[in-house]
Write a protein that holds these residues in place. Structure first.
Motif, PDB file in Angstrom:
ATOM      1  N   PRO A 144      72.719  23.491 107.964  1.00 41.97           N
ATOM      2  CA  PRO A 144      73.725  23.855 108.958  1.00 41.97           C
ATOM      3  C   PRO A 144      74.921  24.527 108.287  1.00 41.97           C
ATOM      4  N   ARG A 145      75.485  25.512 108.953  1.00 37.19           N
ATOM      5  CA  ARG A 145      76.668  26.199 108.428  1.00 37.19           C
ATOM      6  C   ARG A 145      77.690  26.312 109.548  1.00 37.19           C
ATOM      7  N   GLN A 146      78.952  26.249 109.166  1.00 40.09           N
ATOM      8  CA  GLN A 146      80.041  26.394 110.133  1.00 40.09           C
ATOM      9  C   GLN A 146      80.048  27.806 110.708  1.00 40.09           C
ATOM     10  N   ASN A 147      79.901  28.783 109.847  1.00 41.17           N
ATOM     11  CA  ASN A 147      79.960  30.183 110.236  1.00 41.17           C
ATOM     12  C   ASN A 147      78.643  30.834 109.846  1.00 41.17           C
ATOM     13  N   THR A 148      77.918  31.388 110.798  1.00 46.61           N
ATOM     14  CA  THR A 148      76.614  31.973 110.498  1.00 46.61           C
ATOM     15  C   THR A 148      76.711  33.219 109.625  1.00 46.61           C
ATOM     16  N   ASP A 203      78.499  33.150 106.839  1.00 40.67           N
ATOM     17  CA  ASP A 203      78.663  32.668 105.469  1.00 40.67           C
ATOM     18  C   ASP A 203      77.364  32.916 104.706  1.00 40.67           C
ATOM     19  N   PRO A 204      77.472  33.187 103.416  1.00 37.87           N
ATOM     20  CA  PRO A 204      76.238  33.405 102.646  1.00 37.87           C
ATOM     21  C   PRO A 204      75.417  32.126 102.534  1.00 37.87           C
ATOM     22  N   MET A 205      74.121  32.292 102.488  1.00 33.71           N
ATOM     23  CA  MET A 205      73.188  31.182 102.318  1.00 33.71           C
ATOM     24  C   MET A 205      73.262  30.700 100.874  1.00 33.71           C
ATOM     25  N   PRO A 206      73.378  29.363 100.640  1.00 37.61           N
ATOM     26  CA  PRO A 206      73.399  28.881  99.260  1.00 37.61           C
ATOM     27  C   PRO A 206      72.044  29.108  98.586  1.00 37.61           C
ATOM     28  N   ASN A 207      72.081  29.409  97.304  1.00 36.14           N
ATOM     29  CA  ASN A 207      70.883  29.587  96.486  1.00 36.14           C
ATOM     30  C   ASN A 207      70.896  28.540  95.392  1.00 36.14           C
ATOM     31  N   GLY A 208      69.734  28.157  94.922  1.00 37.75           N
ATOM     32  CA  GLY A 208      69.663  27.255  93.782  1.00 37.75           C
ATOM     33  C   GLY A 208      68.450  26.362  93.841  1.00 37.75           C
ATOM     34  N   THR A 209      68.362  25.492  92.855  1.00 34.06           N
ATOM     35  CA  THR A 209      67.250  24.548  92.769  1.00 34.06           C
ATOM     36  C   THR A 209      67.800  23.132  92.655  1.00 34.06           C
ATOM     37  N   ALA A 210      67.429  22.299  93.590  1.00 33.62           N
ATOM     38  CA  ALA A 210      67.759  20.872  93.544  1.00 33.62           C
ATOM     39  C   ALA A 210      66.509  20.146  93.063  1.00 33.62           C
ATOM     40  N   VAL A 211      66.672  19.240  92.108  1.00 33.39           N
ATOM     41  CA  VAL A 211      65.533  18.448  91.624  1.00 33.39           C
ATOM     42  C   VAL A 211      65.730  17.025  92.128  1.00 33.39           C
ATOM     43  N   LEU A 212      64.729  16.534  92.857  1.00 31.51           N
ATOM     44  CA  LEU A 212      64.789  15.187  93.420  1.00 31.51           C
ATOM     45  C   LEU A 212      63.685  14.315  92.847  1.00 31.51           C
ATOM     46  N   SER A 243      75.215  23.236  94.982  1.00 31.57           N
ATOM     47  CA  SER A 243      75.664  23.318  96.369  1.00 31.57           C
ATOM     48  C   SER A 243      75.363  21.990  97.057  1.00 31.57           C
ATOM     49  N   ALA A 244      76.400  21.304  97.514  1.00 29.38           N
ATOM     50  CA  ALA A 244      76.211  20.030  98.209  1.00 29.38           C
ATOM     51  C   ALA A 244      75.390  20.209  99.479  1.00 29.38           C
ATOM     52  N   VAL A 245      75.572  21.352 100.154  1.00 30.82           N
ATOM     53  CA  VAL A 245      74.818  21.636 101.383  1.00 30.82           C
ATOM     54  C   VAL A 245      73.331  21.740 101.074  1.00 30.82           C
ATOM     55  N   LEU A 246      72.987  22.484 100.023  1.00 28.10           N
ATOM     56  CA  LEU A 246      71.583  22.643  99.650  1.00 28.10           C
ATOM     57  C   LEU A 246      70.996  21.318  99.180  1.00 28.10           C
ATOM     58  N   ALA A 269      70.359  19.117 102.163  1.00 30.23           N
ATOM     59  CA  ALA A 269      69.272  19.685 102.967  1.00 30.23           C
ATOM     60  C   ALA A 269      67.928  19.390 102.310  1.00 30.23           C
ATOM     61  N   ALA A 270      67.872  19.466 100.983  1.00 28.29           N
ATOM     62  CA  ALA A 270      66.633  19.167 100.256  1.00 28.29           C
ATOM     63  C   ALA A 270      66.246  17.701 100.460  1.00 28.29           C
ATOM     64  N   ALA A 271      67.207  16.789 100.355  1.00 27.08           N
ATOM     65  CA  ALA A 271      66.935  15.362 100.568  1.00 27.08           C
ATOM     66  C   ALA A 271      66.482  15.106 102.000  1.00 27.08           C
ATOM     67  N   ARG A 272      67.157  15.733 102.984  1.00 34.38           N
ATOM     68  CA  ARG A 272      66.766  15.557 104.395  1.00 34.38           C
ATOM     69  C   ARG A 272      65.370  16.106 104.665  1.00 34.38           C
ATOM     70  N   ALA A 273      64.991  17.193 103.997  1.00 30.81           N
ATOM     71  CA  ALA A 273      63.668  17.789 104.210  1.00 30.81           C
ATOM     72  C   ALA A 273      62.557  16.832 103.803  1.00 30.81           C
TER      73      ALA A 273
END
Length: 135
Positions: free
Chosen positions: A49-53, A55-64, A85-88, A91-95
């Protein structure tokens, strides 16, 4: 006080390490496998989710770190390496909440396993302006 209660619920809901677990079945499995040894039963849906559509999409790799039980259900996760990115990361954990894998087999029996799962997000230009975001 209310914020602490909500934080504790969220912490345990996504399985962040340090949460008290209610049973031994929630302990991290001893058997660790590589992500290539597990297969998802269905694709993950990453929603950010983003406040402003615009806004750029976050990029990166989260390792869980992921606990997959003998039925292939994700029991809990913990963030090992942040994407930056805390958002990414969230989102990875929620997925992974409710995600299903093909159960891991060893010697003909299904067993619970732990894996370190990288979730890589590389946004394309087509992701800009979409809401909710599924790119």
């Amino acid at each position: 006080m209310r914020i602490l209660a909500v934080a504790a619920l969220l912490c345990c809901a996504i399985g962040i390490e340090g949460c008290a677990s209610s049973s031994a079945t929630d302990a991290w499995p001893d058997k660790t496998v590589s992500p290539s040894q597990l297969r998802l039963a269905e694709p993950l849906q990453l929603r950010m989710p983003r406040q402003n559509t615009n806004d750029p999409m976050p990029n990166g790799t989260a390792v869980l770190r992921v606990h997959v039980d003998e039925r292939g259900t994700v029991r809990k996760t913990s963030l090992v390496t942040s994407s930056g990115s805390a958002v990414l990361d969230s989102a990875a954990a929620r997925a992974l909440v409710g995600a299903k894998f093909i159960p891991y087999r060893e010697a003909g029996a299904t067993i619970p396993v732990t894996t370190l799962l990288p979730i890589n997000v590389k946004a394309s230009a087509q992701c800009r302006g979409l809401s909710p975001l599924d790119c």
